[in-house]
Structure formats: structure tokens, C-alpha cells
Write a protein that holds these residues in place. Structure first.
Motif, short mmCIF file in Angstrom:
data_model
loop_
_atom_site.label_atom_id
_atom_site.label_comp_id
_atom_site.label_asym_id
_atom_site.label_seq_id
_atom_site.Cartn_x
_atom_site.Cartn_y
_atom_site.Cartn_z
N CYS A 1 -5.07 65.72 60.60
CA CYS A 1 -4.93 64.52 59.78
C CYS A 1 -5.97 63.51 60.20
CB CYS A 1 -3.51 63.96 59.95
SG CYS A 1 -3.02 62.74 58.74
N ILE A 2 -6.58 62.85 59.23
CA ILE A 2 -7.59 61.84 59.55
C ILE A 2 -7.27 60.57 58.78
CG2 ILE A 2 -9.18 62.72 57.76
CD1 ILE A 2 -11.48 61.88 59.68
N SER A 3 -7.30 59.48 59.50
CA SER A 3 -7.05 58.19 58.90
C SER A 3 -8.31 57.36 59.05
CB SER A 3 -5.87 57.50 59.59
OG SER A 3 -5.65 56.23 59.04
N SER A 4 -9.05 57.25 57.97
CA SER A 4 -10.35 56.59 58.04
C SER A 4 -10.22 55.10 58.36
CB SER A 4 -11.09 56.76 56.72
OG SER A 4 -11.25 58.11 56.42
N THR A 5 -9.16 54.50 57.89
CA THR A 5 -9.02 53.06 58.07
C THR A 5 -8.89 52.67 59.53
OG1 THR A 5 -6.66 53.28 57.69
CG2 THR A 5 -8.01 52.70 55.80
N VAL A 6 -8.37 53.59 60.36
CA VAL A 6 -8.27 53.31 61.78
C VAL A 6 -9.13 54.26 62.60
CG1 VAL A 6 -5.99 52.27 61.63
CG2 VAL A 6 -6.20 54.73 61.99
N ASP A 7 -9.91 55.11 61.91
CA ASP A 7 -10.86 56.00 62.57
C ASP A 7 -10.18 56.86 63.63
OD1 ASP A 7 -13.94 55.72 64.50
OD2 ASP A 7 -13.30 57.19 63.00
N MET A 8 -9.09 57.50 63.26
CA MET A 8 -8.35 58.35 64.19
C MET A 8 -8.15 59.73 63.57
SD MET A 8 -7.77 56.64 66.95
CE MET A 8 -6.40 57.48 67.75
N THR A 9 -8.14 60.73 64.42
CA THR A 9 -7.88 62.10 63.99
C THR A 9 -6.77 62.70 64.84
OG1 THR A 9 -9.59 62.97 65.46
CG2 THR A 9 -10.26 62.43 63.21
N PHE B 1 -10.27 73.38 66.25
CA PHE B 1 -10.57 72.85 64.92
C PHE B 1 -10.99 71.39 65.04
CE2 PHE B 1 -7.55 75.75 62.24
CZ PHE B 1 -8.10 76.86 62.83
N THR B 2 -11.89 70.97 64.14
CA THR B 2 -12.34 69.58 64.11
C THR B 2 -12.38 69.10 62.67
OG1 THR B 2 -13.73 69.95 66.06
CG2 THR B 2 -14.16 67.98 64.75
N ILE B 3 -11.73 67.97 62.42
CA ILE B 3 -11.75 67.36 61.10
C ILE B 3 -12.78 66.25 61.09
CG2 ILE B 3 -9.93 65.67 61.63
CD1 ILE B 3 -8.86 66.09 58.76
N SER B 4 -13.49 66.12 59.98
CA SER B 4 -14.50 65.07 59.86
C SER B 4 -14.66 64.67 58.41
CB SER B 4 -15.84 65.55 60.43
OG SER B 4 -16.33 66.65 59.70
N GLU B 5 -15.30 63.53 58.20
CA GLU B 5 -15.50 63.01 56.86
C GLU B 5 -16.96 62.68 56.63
OE1 GLU B 5 -12.67 59.67 56.95
OE2 GLU B 5 -11.94 60.48 55.06
N ASP B 6 -17.39 62.87 55.40
CA ASP B 6 -18.70 62.38 54.94
C ASP B 6 -18.41 61.45 53.78
OD1 ASP B 6 -21.17 61.96 53.72
OD2 ASP B 6 -21.91 63.93 54.31
N PHE B 7 -18.43 60.15 54.05
CA PHE B 7 -18.07 59.20 53.01
C PHE B 7 -19.06 59.24 51.85
CE2 PHE B 7 -14.54 57.78 55.10
CZ PHE B 7 -14.78 57.22 56.34
N ALA B 8 -20.31 59.46 52.16
CA ALA B 8 -21.32 59.49 51.11
C ALA B 8 -21.05 60.60 50.10
CB ALA B 8 -22.70 59.65 51.72
N TYR C 1 -14.11 67.69 55.95
CA TYR C 1 -14.38 69.04 56.44
C TYR C 1 -13.36 69.43 57.51
CZ TYR C 1 -18.89 68.01 54.31
OH TYR C 1 -19.89 67.66 53.43
N LEU C 2 -13.16 70.71 57.64
CA LEU C 2 -12.39 71.26 58.75
C LEU C 2 -13.22 72.37 59.37
CD1 LEU C 2 -9.65 71.04 60.26
CD2 LEU C 2 -8.90 73.00 58.89
N GLN C 3 -13.81 72.08 60.50
CA GLN C 3 -14.57 73.08 61.24
C GLN C 3 -13.60 73.89 62.09
OE1 GLN C 3 -17.97 73.85 61.20
NE2 GLN C 3 -17.34 75.59 62.48
N MET C 4 -13.59 75.19 61.89
CA MET C 4 -12.64 76.05 62.58
C MET C 4 -13.42 77.04 63.44
SD MET C 4 -9.88 76.73 59.53
CE MET C 4 -10.97 77.83 58.64
#
Length: 130
Positions: free
Chosen positions: A50-58, A68-75, A80-83
Motif C-alpha cells: 500500500c502506498i499513500s502519496s500524501t504522506v509518502d509512506m509505503t 517487493f517494492t511499490i513505487s509511483e511515477d506521478f508524471a 509499480y510493483l517490483q517483485m
């Protein structure tokens, strides 16, 4: 209307890697909580990350933490979910979900059921062979 489209699933050998993508339209991801979930045949849906962009927490389920790593590309309005180090027990259909009012937190049970997420993608199959 929020639309989520997952991609990147496939067949991989144990120990391999995949990167799942969740592309959104009709929503600005930066305002939303985004979750990745999975469901294996005969099993209940499981919250993965789970990722909450407003508080920049995963946050991650214990079963995938460190792999696994979750990340965002706002542009690109994409999550993404890197597994990595995939295991046969990771085999499932993977879904992304989004909600303006969902809340990601360190308390896994707050978000892991997915009940607070109102918009879901169609899912992408991940199969890990032994």
C-alpha cells in the motif's frame, strides 16, 4: 470515472523478477491511496502493498517484505510493483486498487482486506514455476 489497468504479469521461474504496472485514468494518483492485492485459486484476497502519496509512506505484507517494492511515477500516473526473488507461492492474480479515502498504515489489517478501496483493475496473472 476511475479506470485502472494492470500489466506486466507472466510466467517466471522461482527466483526471478517481474514488474507490474498499474496505469490510472480519471484520477490523479497523487491524491489517492493505492494498493496491490493478490488472489490465488481457492484463497482469500491478500493485501500485498500500500502506498499513500500524501504522506509518502509505503507498507508491505510480511510475506513480501524485502522482496517487493511499490513505487509511483506521478508524471505517468502509474504505480509499480517490483517483485524480486519470486516464489511459487507468489502465484496469483494481482490487482491494483485506488481510493481517495482509503488509508495505508503500518497496521496491516487496516488496509489488507481491500474493503476501503472502491476502484479496482481487472488483474494480471503472475505464475511462478518451481
Amino acid at each position: 470515472e476511475v479506470q485502472l489497468v494492470e500489466s506486466g504479469g507472466g510466467l517466471v521461474q522461482a527466483g526471478g523478477s517481474l514488474r507490474l504496472s498499474c496505469a490510472a485514468s480519471g484520477v490523479t494518483f497523487a491524491d489517492y491511496a493505492i494498493g496491490w492485492f493478490r488472489q490465488a485459486p481457492g484463497k482469500e484476497r491478500e493485501g500485498i502493498s500500500c502506498i499513500s502519496s500524501t504522506v509518502d509512506m509505503t507498507y508491505y505484507a510480511d510475506s513480501v517484505k524485502g522482496r517487493f517494492t511499490i513505487s509511483e511515477d506521478f508524471a505517468k500516473n502509474t504505480v509499480y510493483l517490483q517483485m524480486n526473488s519470486l516464489k511459487p507461492e507468489d502465484t496469483a492474480v494481482y490487482y491494483c486498487a485506488a481510493d481517495l479515502w482509503a488509508y495505508c498504515s503500518g497496521d496491516y489489517h487496516n488496509w489488507a482486506t481491500g474493503a476501503d478501496f472502491g476502484s479496482w483493475g481487472q488483474g494480471t496473472q503472475v505464475t511462478v514455476s518451481s
